[in-house]
Design an enzyme around this catalytic site. Structure first.
Site, mmCIF file in Angstrom:
data_model
loop_
_atom_site.group_PDB
_atom_site.id
_atom_site.type_symbol
_atom_site.label_atom_id
_atom_site.label_comp_id
_atom_site.label_asym_id
_atom_site.label_seq_id
_atom_site.Cartn_x
_atom_site.Cartn_y
_atom_site.Cartn_z
ATOM 1 C CB CYS A 240 30.097 42.331 37.143
ATOM 2 S SG CYS A 240 31.234 43.949 36.958
ATOM 3 C CG ASN A 249 31.254 34.216 34.045
ATOM 4 O OD1 ASN A 249 31.836 34.690 34.911
ATOM 5 N ND2 ASN A 249 31.302 34.803 32.992
#
Ligand code: HMG
Ligand code: MG
Length: 298
Positions: A240, A249
């Site tokens: 992010c 992820n």
């Protein structure tokens, strides 16, 4: 403890993965990535983000990406939308599913969207109203459910409150995001259990980043608790942009390998997914972050 017979993977690589990569793979490759993922059997592919291009330049080509993909029947292509302006851009580009996002931590919400949690929820209300009217499905994200890079600990009550608000507003599914990958299995399970006391488990998804190598263990703990929707990104790409130090992820290949190994159906062809992850890593100029991708290298 029982495990679900089937899990839906929400592939977030084209958005969550690419939004934080330094190398821009270009619009044509983004389109190719999404089409390859659909071919590998993914049924939910988060395609891009209609956020401010000043905030996230990697997603500036959102309209071109959405217009360029070969939409397959039975596949949904949600896109991230932060406000009404994003909704209008998304709709003009043909989006029929969107995802709104806020956080359980005030500090993160401000850094990520220049709005408090309450302000972000206020921004979503007209978006949800319009989506309902237009027949557009809306997913919701709660970030920083297991800790915040700015605030540190995040009280469980805040996670529950925000997840409940998104669900009550009309989000058909609320994804619980460990944005900085700080969580461990017992905490993840406890968090999910607390949210599921207020929001039906069938309306929940889990979203783990793998900064400390805990993501697969966290996924398993949450599957045992009853969740059946898992977000992941092919080749473990990304992070992010407003969460310093957050890695990608959990890799979709690793999740699919684990699920299939436990006899859980996903509808995904692991070999095609691995190939796609290795191709993407090549475009990003590095090796895949997926352990399974590396192990199965031809
Ligand atoms: P702001 O600067 O407060 O917005 O940003 P504003 O309303 O004051 O507008 C400022 C300028 O942005 C204006 O342009 C607007 O037109 C433009 P100017 O007049 O200066 O030329 N603008 C837009 N342009 C295009 N599309 C839009 C849009 N909205 C305004 N939708 C805003 C507020 C929310 C827009 C901004 O903070 C933003 O875009 N943030 C997004 C950050 C982001 O994408 N973060 C990553 C995704 S979240 C995530 O990764 C977590 C997740 O994966 C789950 C997890 O892991 O936990 C989901
Ligand atoms: Mg994320």
């Amino acid at each position: 403890m029982s495990l679900p017979a089937e899990v839906r993977i929400v592939e977030v690589g084209p958005r969550d993965g690419l939004q934080n990569e330094k190398i821009d793979i270009g619009t044509a490759n983004k389109i190719d990535l999404i089409d390859r993922l659909a071919q590998a059997g993914l049924r939910s592919i988060e395609a891009t983000a209609f956020v401010s291009p000043k905030w996230v330049p990697q997603m500036a080509d959102a309209s071109a990406v959405l217009a360029g993909i070969a939409r397959r029947p039975g596949v949904s292509y949600p896109v991230l939308v932060p406000n009404e302006q994003g909704y209008e851009r998304a709709r003009a580009a043909g989006a029929d599913e969107i995802a709104v996002f806020t956080a359980a931590s005030e500090a993160f919400s401000l850094k990520n969207t220049n709005a408090s949690i309450e302000q972000s929820l206020d921004r979503f209300r007209p978006v949800l109203d319009r989506a309902r009217h237009d027949g557009v499905k809306v997913r919701g994200y709660v970030s920083t459910v297991l800790g915040c890079p700015y605030q540190g600990d995040v009280p469980l009550a805040d996670v529950v409150r925000v997840a409940r608000a998104l669900h009550a507003m009309g989000c058909y599914e609320v994804s619980l995001g460990d944005t900085i990958g700080i969580g461990t299995p017992v905490k993840a399970r406890r968090m999910l259990k607390a949210v599921a006391a207020d929001v039906p488990m069938q309306a929940l998804a889990v979203h783990f980043h793998d900064t400390y190598g805990q993501a697969l263990a966290n996924v398993l703990a949450c599957l045992e608790e009853g969740v059946a929707v898992v977000d992941s990104a092919v080749s473990g790409a990304g992070g992010c942009p407003y969460a310093k130090g957050a890695s990608g992820n959990v890799a979709s290949e690793d999740v699919v390998y684990m699920l299939h190994g436990m006899g859980i159906r996903t509808g995904i062809q692991l070999d095609l997914l691995v190939e796609t992850g290795r191709w993407l890593a090549g475009l990003l100029g590095r090796e895949t972050d997926s352990r399974v991708g590396r192990a199965l290298a031809k």
